[in-house]
Each structure stands twice: as C-alpha cells, then as structure tokens.
Design a protein around this motif. Structure first.
Motif, mmCIF file in Angstrom:
data_model
loop_
_atom_site.group_PDB
_atom_site.id
_atom_site.type_symbol
_atom_site.label_atom_id
_atom_site.label_comp_id
_atom_site.label_asym_id
_atom_site.label_seq_id
_atom_site.Cartn_x
_atom_site.Cartn_y
_atom_site.Cartn_z
ATOM 1 N N SER A 24 -1.586 5.288 0.249
ATOM 2 C CA SER A 24 -0.923 4.628 1.217
ATOM 3 C C SER A 24 0.591 4.342 0.698
ATOM 4 C CB SER A 24 -1.465 3.510 2.350
ATOM 5 O OG SER A 24 -2.607 4.019 2.928
ATOM 6 N N LEU A 56 3.990 5.888 1.912
ATOM 7 C CA LEU A 56 4.827 4.895 2.860
ATOM 8 C C LEU A 56 6.247 4.337 1.913
ATOM 9 C CD1 LEU A 56 1.919 3.425 4.852
ATOM 10 C CD2 LEU A 56 3.631 5.222 5.340
ATOM 11 N N LEU A 62 2.813 -3.441 2.076
ATOM 12 C CA LEU A 62 2.786 -2.358 3.186
ATOM 13 C C LEU A 62 2.951 -3.129 4.265
ATOM 14 C CD1 LEU A 62 -0.171 -0.344 1.991
ATOM 15 C CD2 LEU A 62 1.981 0.222 1.813
ATOM 16 N N GLY A 63 2.423 -4.190 4.513
ATOM 17 C CA GLY A 63 2.572 -4.919 5.926
ATOM 18 C C GLY A 63 3.947 -5.530 6.088
ATOM 19 N N GLU A 75 6.623 -4.472 4.710
ATOM 20 C CA GLU A 75 7.678 -3.283 4.747
ATOM 21 C C GLU A 75 7.521 -2.546 6.168
ATOM 22 O OE1 GLU A 75 10.397 -3.115 3.415
ATOM 23 O OE2 GLU A 75 9.760 -4.123 1.346
ATOM 24 N N GLY A 76 6.177 -2.478 6.484
ATOM 25 C CA GLY A 76 5.921 -1.769 7.824
ATOM 26 C C GLY A 76 6.288 -2.326 9.156
ATOM 27 N N ASN A 133 -0.546 -6.260 9.785
ATOM 28 C CA ASN A 133 0.717 -5.025 9.833
ATOM 29 C C ASN A 133 0.354 -4.256 8.726
ATOM 30 O OD1 ASN A 133 2.017 -6.415 11.508
ATOM 31 N ND2 ASN A 133 3.561 -7.390 10.263
ATOM 32 N N ALA A 134 -0.331 -4.691 7.342
ATOM 33 C CA ALA A 134 -0.783 -3.618 6.513
ATOM 34 C C ALA A 134 -1.772 -2.926 6.805
ATOM 35 C CB ALA A 134 -0.997 -4.569 5.226
ATOM 36 N N HIS A 173 -2.812 -1.778 9.974
ATOM 37 C CA HIS A 173 -1.954 -0.871 10.818
ATOM 38 C C HIS A 173 -1.212 0.306 10.017
ATOM 39 C CE1 HIS A 173 -1.925 -4.099 14.167
ATOM 40 N NE2 HIS A 173 -2.974 -3.508 14.058
ATOM 41 N N ALA A 174 -0.530 -0.063 9.045
ATOM 42 C CA ALA A 174 0.154 0.882 8.239
ATOM 43 C C ALA A 174 -0.812 1.984 7.482
ATOM 44 C CB ALA A 174 0.897 0.340 7.146
ATOM 45 N N ARG A 215 -2.401 4.250 10.325
ATOM 46 C CA ARG A 215 -1.375 5.091 10.500
ATOM 47 C C ARG A 215 -1.296 6.138 9.751
ATOM 48 N NH1 ARG A 215 1.738 0.576 12.195
ATOM 49 N NH2 ARG A 215 3.069 1.084 10.018
ATOM 50 N N MET A 216 -1.356 5.925 8.310
ATOM 51 C CA MET A 216 -1.207 6.938 7.424
ATOM 52 C C MET A 216 -2.558 7.637 7.563
ATOM 53 S SD MET A 216 0.622 7.945 4.775
ATOM 54 C CE MET A 216 0.335 9.292 3.621
#
Length: 463
Positions: free
Chosen positions: A69, A73, A314-315, A317-318, A327-328, A330-331, A334-335
């Motif tokens: 991921s 991302l 990831l969270g 920056e997402g 948030n992480a 969800h990222a 989504r990936m």
C-alpha cells in the motif's frame, strides 16, 4: 430431460471450488490448522489452495500489505521531513525563545538523523537555546493499538509508534573490559535514566565469544533505572546491547539535550508539548532516506514499530478524519478495492501483524503478491523481502532453495506464516502463502517449510 439434467450437473460443477491436480501433503498439520495458496505470477492460475478463503491471523506477513500500500500510495521516493522551528530571534548565538521540534513520524529517525538536525541548527548560528524544547506531535492524531501484549511491555518489539520516534526508543549499553576493569556506559547519556553497574572482569572465553553479552550479564530495567550485574570476559570489550527506556516524549527530549550538549550547545530550559506558532520559521530540517529503505528494514527484519509507524503515515498522508489509524485503514482498503481485491476477510489493527486481532485470507495475501509482482514497483517490493539462506529472518532457513526464494516470515503465539515468491531459473515466478494458526504452530516450522518446498516442486514440474 437428459439434456436438462446434464446442464444442471454442469452448472453445479462450475460452482464447486477448483481442486488441485493432486492433494496437498500437509506434513502432519491438521487440515484446519493451515491455509495455503499459490499461483504463478505470469498466469495467476491457482496452483494450490487449501482453506484459501478462511480468515486467519497472518502475524508479520501483514507487513507485506502495508508495504505494498505504501509503495503505491506514497511512492518509493517518499521521504519524511523533520524540522526545528521557532518564532523567536537569534541574537549573539542565542535563540531567545522556545524551539519547536515538528516530528514527522520518520520510522528510521535515529541519533545520526538527530545529530544532522542539530548540526543544521548550529550552522544557523544557534549556540544556546534560552527557551524550552517543545514537541509538536500533530503528525499523528491517535496511535494504533496492539492489544493483549501486556506481558511483553518494555520489550523493544512492542515499542509503540510516535511522531517523535527516535532511535526506536532504545538506548545502548556499551560494555568495556580493560585495565580499568569491567564497566558499562549508557549511550546516549539520558538524564532521566540511572545505570547501576555491578560488574567484574574475569572468566574464560575465546576472542569471538561475546556475540551476545546477555550470556554474561543480567539486566534489570524499570524504564528509568537499569541495573547490570555479571562477570565479563575480555572478549566482551566494546560490545553493546539495547534497552527500552522512558516514554516517547521523555526519550526524545532527553536524547535531544544529550546530543545538543555533545555538540557544545547550551540549553534548552526544560521541555514540553505544543504546536508550532503562526509566523514561525524553520531553522533546521532533516529529510529521511527514501521509503524503500524503510520498507527493506521493515520486511527483512520484521520491525513492528517501524511498520506501525508506516501504517500511520498512510493515514497522515491520506487525509480524512481526525483518527490517523482509521485513515490508514481506509487507505489500505481503498487500495485493495482499486485493484479488484476483496477485503472481506481483512481485519486491521495496526498494519504490522503484532496483533491478536488482525486477519487476512491466504487468497487475499496471494492476490496482493500477484499485484505487487506485476506492478510498477515490483523490483522495490521484491528487494525488501528476506533472501533464503542469506539475510533477514530467512538467514538460517531454506538453504536448499537458496536465493531464488524470497519470503516474509511471521511468528506469534499460535501463529507461523510465510508469504513471498519463488523465482524460477526460466524467469517464471510463483507467489505463495502458507499460514498456520494453531497451538501447535511453534513446533510446525519444518512442516511449513516442507509445504513451501512441495509447492516449488509442483511449480517447477508444471513447465
């Protein structure tokens, strides 16, 4: 009527899962204890599958999903930027106010990184900090958990992620045996940590007989005081081991002060938490090495703290809500969705596999492996995996298969896992995952390795 029955039978057959060409030998594992999936990268046609859609605990092979991921991302060249900011003027070598350390959550931020940052401050002309050191921890809003590891509290592999993660929050005990006797020194010399040494020199031991100094000393550590006792042979001169001390904020602040003073700097006058004020300027900054370097450390050496920090990045920056961990997650989901991979079996806690809760299926793991091997960052992903018989957590495993086998390992109580690739001499690649969830997992390592060897043999015979 016959034709109709035939059509019904054919339709029913299509609904049945495909069977492998021959039964998979589980080498003593019970069918319900293991999940297996394997397929050639080039065709994706399943070579073997056993309980491949069951949700199982992947242990540290979960790091592969986080790494995949992140590469897609954040991109391989992503760097974490750590900065020192202030709104106060610098006059006659003195910063006449507070200094703000804006943490970025750099998972590889160590003492060399901190020294680089502080040297930049000295180049700016600052010799003395008249105000406080203030940690701005706004990078992460919430930190991912790792429940049910209370019995391992204080051990390095359970260190939590943090915006100001420094040196993985460990200090080093350096041991010396010379004409002055046996002694130990804490590096860095943290003001809030006392070291009580009860050491003597002596004993036998060859010149290379101190690969692990803990064979000769006992170390009691309550996070603020460290007691070291034992008898050190001459071979232990210059060796070191680490201890997990203080909490994140105290460690970062005290490490800052120790290294700042080692550079000849004076101050600061205490430490605290806060936000960089409006109108502040960056006085010094440090950029990390690229993401690929962090991912290599994470996967080759299965570093939980770094993986959890990357997951939170990831969270961060997402974007999204105020919960970085959410948030992480969800990222990552989504990936998966963007690449047509079902997340039905996925349960995420912290993205590192240091979790009793996390779940994947062997097929989900396998489809991520296929996507990674076919994607634009295939070489970066593959290079991060341990090489059989050579490095990382596979240094002493799969010597017979050799460097054509690259796999991420995973180990927890009741869990053993392997996921990665076999690189055929003809250029074909096999993606495979073997995950054991059972109280017998600790004793089933050889069975797992044999299943992997069998899958490789089956793949090679399928040419």
């Amino acid at each position: 009527m016959k034709a109709m029955k035939k059509q019904i039978l054919m339709a029913a057959c299509l609904l049945l899962p495909a069977l492998p060409a021959r039964a998979l030998d589980l080498h003593g594992l019970k069918p319900e204890e293991v999940a297996v999936w394997a397929a050639p990268v080039e065709s994706g046609k399943e070579l073997a599958g056993h309980r491949a859609d069951s949700g199982v605990n992947p242990a540290s092979t979960m790091k592969l999903i986080t790494s995949w991921s992140a590469l897609n991302l954040l991109k391989p060249g992503y760097r974490w930027h750590t900065g020192l900011w202030s709104a106060a003027p610098v006059r006659d070598g003195a910063l006449q106010g507070d200094l703000y350390w804006l943490g970025a959550g750099d998972p590889r931020f160590n003492n060399d990184s901190l020294l680089n940052l502080l040297y930049g401050l000295r180049l700016r002309g600052v010799q003395r900090i008249d105000g406080k050191l203030v940690l701005d921890k706004s990078a992460f809003k919430g930190v991912s958990s790792a429940h049910d590891f209370d019995e391992d509290a204080g051990r390095a592999f359970t260190v939590e992620p943090d915006s100001h993660l420094t040196n993985l929050k460990v200090a080093w005990l350096n041991f010396y045996v010379d004409a002055g006797g046996a002694r130990v020194a804490l590096d860095p010399p943290l003001a809030g940590v006392s070291v009580n040494a009860k050491l003597q020199a002596g004993g036998q031991g060859g010149p290379n007989d101190c690969s692990d100094v803990r064979r000769y000393v006992s170390i009691a550590n309550d996070m603020r005081s460290v007691t070291v006792s034992g008898t050190l042979p001459p071979s232990c001169d210059g060796v070191k081991t680490f201890v997990n001390v203080l909490d994140h904020d105290a460690f970062a602040s005290q490490d800052f002060v120790a290294l700042w003073q080692a550079l000849g700097g004076a101050g600061p006058k205490g430490a605290g938490l806060g936000r960089v004020p409006a109108g502040a300027c960056e006085l010094a900054g440090h950029d990390s090495q690229p993401l690929t370097v962090a991912i290599s450390d994470i996967n080759k050496y299965s570093n939980n703290t770094m993986a959890r920090t990357l997951f939170l990045t990831l969270g961060k920056e997402g974007g999204g809500g105020e919960d970085t961990r959410a948030n992480a997650e969800h990222a990552v989901r989504r990936m998966l969705a963007a690449n047509g991979i079902s997340d039905e079996t996925l349960v995420l806690e912290n993205g590192s596999g240091l979790s009793r809760r996390e779940r994947v299926s062997a097929r989900l793991m396998g489809r991520v492996l296929l996507n990674a091997a076919r994607g634009p960052y295939a070489s970066e992903f593959l290079a991060s995996l341990p090489i059989a018989g050579e490095d990382g957590t596979l240094r002493k495993r799969f010597a017979e298969q050799g460097p054509r086998l690259r796999m991420k390992t995973g180990t927890l109580k009741d869990v053993k896992a392997l996921a990665g690739y076999w690189l055929g001499a003809d250029g074909r690649r096999l993606a495979l995952a073997v995950i054991v969830n059972s109280p017998r997992a600790p004793e089933m390592g050889k069975a797992m390795d044999q299943i992997v060897a069998d899958l490789i043999d089956r793949f090679e015979a399928s040419k």
